[in-house]
Design a protein around this motif. Structure first.
Motif, PDB file in Angstrom:
ATOM      1  N   MET A 226       0.844  -1.209   0.000  1.00 18.25           N
ATOM      2  CA  MET A 226       0.000   0.000   0.000  1.00 18.25           C
ATOM      3  C   MET A 226       0.874   1.253   0.000  1.00 18.25           C
ATOM      4  SD  MET A 226      -3.224  -0.952   2.427  1.00 18.25           S
ATOM      5  CE  MET A 226      -4.333   0.280   1.777  1.00 18.25           C
ATOM      6  N   ASN A 227       1.949   1.211   0.768  1.00 15.19           N
ATOM      7  CA  ASN A 227       2.872   2.355   0.793  1.00 15.19           C
ATOM      8  C   ASN A 227       3.390   2.677  -0.607  1.00 15.19           C
ATOM      9  OD1 ASN A 227       3.027   3.542   3.244  1.00 15.19           O
ATOM     10  ND2 ASN A 227       4.778   2.384   3.978  1.00 15.19           N
ATOM     11  N   ASN A 228       3.672   1.628  -1.361  1.00 16.08           N
ATOM     12  CA  ASN A 228       4.268   1.846  -2.689  1.00 16.08           C
ATOM     13  C   ASN A 228       3.251   2.094  -3.787  1.00 16.08           C
ATOM     14  OD1 ASN A 228       6.906   1.565  -1.818  1.00 16.08           O
ATOM     15  ND2 ASN A 228       6.819  -0.667  -1.963  1.00 16.08           N
ATOM     16  N   ASN A 229       2.033   1.579  -3.604  1.00 12.59           N
ATOM     17  CA  ASN A 229       1.101   1.582  -4.739  1.00 12.59           C
ATOM     18  C   ASN A 229      -0.210   2.318  -4.550  1.00 12.59           C
ATOM     19  OD1 ASN A 229       2.535  -0.268  -6.715  1.00 12.59           O
ATOM     20  ND2 ASN A 229       2.534  -1.495  -4.848  1.00 12.59           N
ATOM     21  N   VAL A 230      -0.617   2.584  -3.323  1.00 10.20           N
ATOM     22  CA  VAL A 230      -1.921   3.220  -3.137  1.00 10.20           C
ATOM     23  C   VAL A 230      -1.699   4.729  -2.930  1.00 10.20           C
ATOM     24  CG1 VAL A 230      -4.038   3.279  -1.782  1.00 10.20           C
ATOM     25  CG2 VAL A 230      -2.888   1.103  -2.189  1.00 10.20           C
ATOM     26  N   PRO A 231      -2.312   5.538  -3.781  1.00 15.29           N
ATOM     27  CA  PRO A 231      -2.097   6.979  -3.691  1.00 15.29           C
ATOM     28  C   PRO A 231      -2.288   7.524  -2.280  1.00 15.29           C
ATOM     29  CG  PRO A 231      -3.344   6.478  -5.666  1.00 15.29           C
ATOM     30  CD  PRO A 231      -3.193   5.184  -4.911  1.00 15.29           C
ATOM     31  N   GLY A 232      -1.299   8.258  -1.809  1.00 15.37           N
ATOM     32  CA  GLY A 232      -1.427   8.984  -0.553  1.00 15.37           C
ATOM     33  C   GLY A 232      -1.178   8.175   0.715  1.00 15.37           C
ATOM     34  N   ILE A 233      -1.227   6.861   0.633  1.00 22.16           N
ATOM     35  CA  ILE A 233      -1.100   6.057   1.859  1.00 22.16           C
ATOM     36  C   ILE A 233       0.343   6.105   2.382  1.00 22.16           C
ATOM     37  CG2 ILE A 233      -1.192   3.701   2.810  1.00 22.16           C
ATOM     38  CD1 ILE A 233      -3.954   4.741   2.290  1.00 22.16           C
TER      39      ILE A 233
END
Lengths: 300, 227
Positions: A226-233
């Protein structure tokens, strides 16, 4: 007078609990129906996501209709990514006519992060303009200045990102959303309560209800992804380490434990007005969190 | 200026296949500056096409080359008639405007696009061009510290950043700066952050209706202008 059951709850001063359900990439909605049935009497409202992460799915409005059919209280998530102002307004008329009166206004993720990367990104409006547009519809005219036969009335929400790594421009946008007429805010996933405390010091000057967004992690790998791929996370190393500290297969349990711990602190310290639980694919564990956090909601 | 990239040799060969005699036509303005279709690119493409024909052993083509100062301006196309007497097709290395201007000027000869017109931009460094203007017809650079959110924000939004940026970069591309963070920093430096706090209403996509046309002849000739 309140517009919707959810608005009534917002105005009640009680601790608010919302959660989200993501529709499937399918015409088989049995799993969504199962999740809605499981959650509808345990939370104050259920958000239905709008092609989350720009991945094409069953639509938000369809999910909201299911929530209504099943006797729950839906929040229509509406992004500006896929529809121009005509389509957005039309869908709001449809929503209101079907008693779907809570709308969460979002700009929407970039098409580039989704599964139809070659699609035309619309973004005719942004999230602030969408809020204004809804208030315009409520005043009895559409964006073209034409009179509506009958006007709708919505309970409007928006989002904010208290853990953004550069907060000042986000706060300017937050101000604009409040001024445009947002009544509640569901934050992006929060992983450090310090950032929520800082944000609330700023936000408490406004007359708006803030629900802290909590993402339930299921593994350290998911957190890194999520850190690498989900915007803003932005998930802190401390949380990733905590997720990695448990043996394989126990990750979701740990994620539930972290979310529960955060909810309890938020409630005990009265940090904000409620929580928005995002279980991203593990919707069935939300009741466990509510029970563990001793949150038993009583929807009006 | 207008920035373009030359199409692949494979695509160009497919397009010219039915036409034995090909005039490769360069453009001396933007396409020369962005190395996509000036005199030297015309010559290079000519050699590449000849070489490819020899290698494939099925060559039927003869090529000629010519470059005009600007394909988009009829004033510079007068020399073209004599260059196209024994030609079956024109492979234009002008931008999309050049291709269409040539097609309008020479009604009877097909004109093929040899480049993909990409954007309006500036030279960042040698060999690097960056998009800077979307020709929206409603310039708002006064309010945004001289940085265009319509061009440089992937969503083209007007009221501040989305929540997707990380480390100052765009959610759509980690190598690209978030336009709204650039705008914030620039306005802060100029002590004009009040401009970012204002509400900006939705764009008017009819600022200039498509297809767009600007008429300035009359004003220049008579001095009549509304300023």
């Amino acid at each position: 007078m309140a517009n919707s059951l959810f608005e009534e709850k917002l105005n009640s001063g009680e601790f608010i609990v919302t959660t989200e359900v993501g529709p499937p990439k399918s015409v088989d909605v049995s799993e969504v129906v199962h999740h809605i049935k499981l959650l509808k009497d345990k939370v104050d409202a259920i958000n239905i996501t709008d092609h989350q992460s720009s991945v094409m799915r069953f639509p938000s409005i369809g999910g909201c209709l299911l929530v209504k059919e099943l006797g729950g209280e839906p929040i229509l998530q509406m992004t500006c990514r896929d529809r121009n102002r005509l389509a957005l307004q039309a869908e709001l008329l449809l929503a209101y006519s079907r008693d779907i009166k809570n709308v969460l206004c979002l700009t929407g993720d970039s098409v580039d992060v989704g599964d139809h990367k070659e699609a035309k990104p619309v973004f005719d409006l942004d999230s602030v303009q969408l809020i204004k547009m809804i208030r315009t519809l409520e005043s009895g005219t559409d964006m073209g200045g034409n009179e509506l036969g009958a006007a709708p009335k919505f309970c409007i929400g928006a989002t904010v990102h208290p853990e953004a790594d550069f907060i000042e421009p986000q706060l300017i946008k937050f101000d604009k959303k409040v001024n445009a007429g947002a009544q509640f805010l569901q934050t992006q996933g929060i992983f450090e309560l310090a950032s929520l405390r800082r944000f609330m010091q700023y936000a408490s000057q406004f007359n708006i209800k803030i629900l802290a967004g909590l993402i339930v992690l299921s593994s350290a790998g998911m957190a890194r992804y999520m850190n690498n791929n989900v915007p803003g996370i932005i998930i802190s190393q401390a949380i990733i380490d905590e997720m990695a500290s448990v043996e394989k297969g126990k990750g979701l349990q740990k994620g539930i434990e972290i979310a529960t711990r955060m909810i309890k602190t938020i409630k005990e310290e009265n940090l904000c007005h409620g929580v928005h639980i995002m279980a991203v694919g593990n919707e069935s564990i939300v009741p466990d969190i509510l029970e563990a956090a001793e949150l038993v909601s009583t929807p009006g | 200026m207008i920035v373009a990239e030359q199409k692949s040799l494979e695509e160009i060969r497919r397009m010219i296949a039915p036409y034995p005699r090909v005039l490769i036509l360069g453009c001396g303005t933007c396409m020369t500056v962005c190395n996509a279709g000036g005199e030297s690119e015309v010559s290079f493409l000519h050699n590449s096409l000849r070489l490819a024909e020899v290698r494939s052993g099925d060559g039927i083509h003869t090529f000629t080359e010519h470059t005009v100062k600007r394909q988009c301006d009829p004033e510079f196309l007068e020399t073209l008639s004599e260059k196209t007497i024994d030609v079956d097709v024109i492979l234009s290395l002008g931008c999309g405007i050049g291709v269409q201007a040539i097609a309008e000027y020479l009604g009877d000869i097909p004109v093929l696009p040899g480049v993909n017109t990409s954007f309006m931009g500036m030279t960042k460094e040698s060999g690097v061009w960056d998009e800077r203007c979307a020709a929206c017809g409603e310039c708002r650079l006064e309010d945004t510290g001289g940085i265009c959110p319509i061009t440089r924000c992937t969503k083209g939004i007007l009221n501040g950043p989305c929540a997707g940026s990380k480390n100052g970069k765009c959610e759509a591309n980690k190598d690209v700066d978030c336009a709204w963070i650039l705008i914030y920093k620039r306005l802060e430096r100029l002590q004009q952050l009040d401009k970012m706090r204002r509400y900006y209403s939705p764009r008017n996509f009819r600022a200039i209706p498509r297809p767009r046309r600007i008429l300035s002849k009359v004003e220049i000739a008579t001095g009549e202008s509304d300023g």
